[in-house]
Scaffold this motif. Structure first.
Motif, PDB file in Angstrom:
ATOM      1  N   HIS A  56       0.853  -1.190   0.000  1.00 24.30           N
ATOM      2  CA  HIS A  56       0.000   0.000   0.000  1.00 24.30           C
ATOM      3  C   HIS A  56       0.888   1.239   0.000  1.00 24.30           C
ATOM      4  CE1 HIS A  56      -2.889   3.013   1.197  1.00 24.30           C
ATOM      5  NE2 HIS A  56      -3.836   2.133   0.896  1.00 24.30           N
ATOM      6  N   PRO A  57       0.633   2.205  -0.887  1.00 24.38           N
ATOM      7  CA  PRO A  57       1.500   3.386  -0.990  1.00 24.38           C
ATOM      8  C   PRO A  57       1.679   4.160   0.325  1.00 24.38           C
ATOM      9  CG  PRO A  57      -0.069   3.348  -2.800  1.00 24.38           C
ATOM     10  CD  PRO A  57      -0.445   2.229  -1.874  1.00 24.38           C
ATOM     11  N   VAL A  58       0.629   4.270   1.123  1.00 25.66           N
ATOM     12  CA  VAL A  58       0.749   5.010   2.387  1.00 25.66           C
ATOM     13  C   VAL A  58       1.659   4.258   3.352  1.00 25.66           C
ATOM     14  CG1 VAL A  58      -0.503   5.847   4.423  1.00 25.66           C
ATOM     15  CG2 VAL A  58      -1.443   6.226   2.142  1.00 25.66           C
ATOM     16  N   ARG A  59       1.497   2.935   3.452  1.00 24.51           N
ATOM     17  CA  ARG A  59       2.343   2.166   4.355  1.00 24.51           C
ATOM     18  C   ARG A  59       3.791   2.159   3.882  1.00 24.51           C
ATOM     19  NH1 ARG A  59      -2.528  -0.881   4.724  1.00 24.51           N
ATOM     20  NH2 ARG A  59      -1.872  -2.405   3.188  1.00 24.51           N
ATOM     21  N   LEU A  60       3.985   2.079   2.594  1.00 26.06           N
ATOM     22  CA  LEU A  60       5.333   2.129   2.042  1.00 26.06           C
ATOM     23  C   LEU A  60       5.981   3.475   2.362  1.00 26.06           C
ATOM     24  CD1 LEU A  60       7.336   0.469   0.385  1.00 26.06           C
ATOM     25  CD2 LEU A  60       6.334   1.466  -1.683  1.00 26.06           C
ATOM     26  N   ILE A 114       5.183   5.444   4.892  1.00 27.78           N
ATOM     27  CA  ILE A 114       5.429   5.498   6.334  1.00 27.78           C
ATOM     28  C   ILE A 114       6.740   4.797   6.668  1.00 27.78           C
ATOM     29  CG2 ILE A 114       4.659   4.615   8.571  1.00 27.78           C
ATOM     30  CD1 ILE A 114       1.749   5.140   7.612  1.00 27.78           C
ATOM     31  N   VAL A 115       6.929   3.595   6.137  1.00 29.95           N
ATOM     32  CA  VAL A 115       8.142   2.831   6.433  1.00 29.95           C
ATOM     33  C   VAL A 115       9.373   3.573   5.930  1.00 29.95           C
ATOM     34  CG1 VAL A 115       9.389   0.680   5.947  1.00 29.95           C
ATOM     35  CG2 VAL A 115       6.958   0.616   6.527  1.00 29.95           C
ATOM     36  N   LYS A 116       9.315   4.072   4.721  1.00 34.87           N
ATOM     37  CA  LYS A 116      10.455   4.819   4.148  1.00 34.87           C
ATOM     38  C   LYS A 116      10.756   6.038   5.007  1.00 34.87           C
ATOM     39  CE  LYS A 116      13.076   6.095   0.435  1.00 34.87           C
ATOM     40  NZ  LYS A 116      14.207   6.743   1.043  1.00 34.87           N
ATOM     41  N   ASN A 117       9.728   6.771   5.403  1.00 33.98           N
ATOM     42  CA  ASN A 117       9.897   7.970   6.225  1.00 33.98           C
ATOM     43  C   ASN A 117      10.496   7.617   7.580  1.00 33.98           C
ATOM     44  OD1 ASN A 117       8.727   9.983   8.345  1.00 33.98           O
ATOM     45  ND2 ASN A 117       8.614  11.052   6.372  1.00 33.98           N
ATOM     46  N   LEU A 118      10.006   6.552   8.200  1.00 32.46           N
ATOM     47  CA  LEU A 118      10.542   6.148   9.504  1.00 32.46           C
ATOM     48  C   LEU A 118      12.004   5.729   9.392  1.00 32.46           C
ATOM     49  CD1 LEU A 118       7.571   4.122  11.057  1.00 32.46           C
ATOM     50  CD2 LEU A 118       8.390   6.400  11.707  1.00 32.46           C
ATOM     51  N   MET A 119      12.369   5.106   8.304  1.00 33.69           N
ATOM     52  CA  MET A 119      13.772   4.725   8.116  1.00 33.69           C
ATOM     53  C   MET A 119      14.647   5.964   7.982  1.00 33.69           C
ATOM     54  SD  MET A 119      13.532   1.341   5.697  1.00 33.69           S
ATOM     55  CE  MET A 119      15.281   1.436   5.292  1.00 33.69           C
ATOM     56  N   LEU A 122       2.700  13.143   5.437  1.00 32.80           N
ATOM     57  CA  LEU A 122       1.832  12.514   4.438  1.00 32.80           C
ATOM     58  C   LEU A 122       0.616  13.340   4.090  1.00 32.80           C
ATOM     59  CD1 LEU A 122       1.895   8.838   5.686  1.00 32.80           C
ATOM     60  CD2 LEU A 122       3.014   9.765   3.678  1.00 32.80           C
ATOM     61  N   ASN A 123       0.324  14.350   4.919  1.00 34.24           N
ATOM     62  CA  ASN A 123      -0.862  15.183   4.700  1.00 34.24           C
ATOM     63  C   ASN A 123      -2.124  14.316   4.614  1.00 34.24           C
ATOM     64  OD1 ASN A 123      -2.205  17.591   4.459  1.00 34.24           O
ATOM     65  ND2 ASN A 123      -1.973  17.696   2.238  1.00 34.24           N
ATOM     66  N   ALA A 124      -2.252  13.433   5.605  1.00 35.63           N
ATOM     67  CA  ALA A 124      -3.410  12.532   5.680  1.00 35.63           C
ATOM     68  C   ALA A 124      -4.006  12.634   7.084  1.00 35.63           C
ATOM     69  CB  ALA A 124      -2.972  11.098   5.398  1.00 35.63           C
ATOM     70  N   PRO A 125      -5.284  12.316   7.239  1.00 34.39           N
ATOM     71  CA  PRO A 125      -5.908  12.381   8.566  1.00 34.39           C
ATOM     72  C   PRO A 125      -5.234  11.415   9.550  1.00 34.39           C
ATOM     73  CG  PRO A 125      -7.557  11.976   6.860  1.00 34.39           C
ATOM     74  CD  PRO A 125      -6.223  11.890   6.204  1.00 34.39           C
ATOM     75  N   GLN A 126      -5.230  11.799  10.820  1.00 37.11           N
ATOM     76  CA  GLN A 126      -4.596  10.980  11.849  1.00 37.11           C
ATOM     77  C   GLN A 126      -5.213   9.587  11.927  1.00 37.11           C
ATOM     78  OE1 GLN A 126      -4.124  12.863  15.640  1.00 37.11           O
ATOM     79  NE2 GLN A 126      -3.452  10.989  16.633  1.00 37.11           N
TER      80      GLN A 126
END
Length: 100
Positions: free
Chosen positions: A28-32, A34-39, A53-57
């Motif tokens: 999923h693009p959002v999860r991908l 998130i993982v990239k950002n956390l790394m 991500l400019n997405a709702p919490q």
């Protein structure tokens, strides 16, 4: 193909199921993202991820839950916040290859 090469290809189907499930979670693009950002950040809280991500919490929280359930990320409490980080070394290597 010799006997040794044939044995290499005979693998427990459960391994393929586990790997496919991991790819579904990361697919999923959002999860991908998130993982990239956390790394890149080493760790982040929900607000920092949300701003990136400019997405709702609520959306971010749902995706974080899936990543946590899959064992890809962990959260550690710091005061009132939870900071997430990627803990699965195989996933880290996979993301590095994807974005190299």
């Amino acid at each position: 193909m010799n006997q040794f090469q044939m044995a290499t290809y005979q693998t427990d189907p459960k391994i393929f199921e586990e790997k496919a499930e991991l790819l579904k979670v990361l697919g999923h693009p959002v999860r991908l993202c998130i993982v990239k950002n956390l790394m890149e950040r080493k760790s982040a809280n929900v607000t920092q991820i949300q701003n990136c991500l400019n997405a709702p919490q609520s959306t971010i929280s749902q995706h974080l839950a899936k990543l946590r359930t899959a064992g890809i990320i962990e959260g550690r409490r710091e005061g009132t916040e939870i900071h997430y980080s990627v803990v699965d070394e195989k996933v880290k290597r996979l993301i590095e290859v994807l974005f190299s």
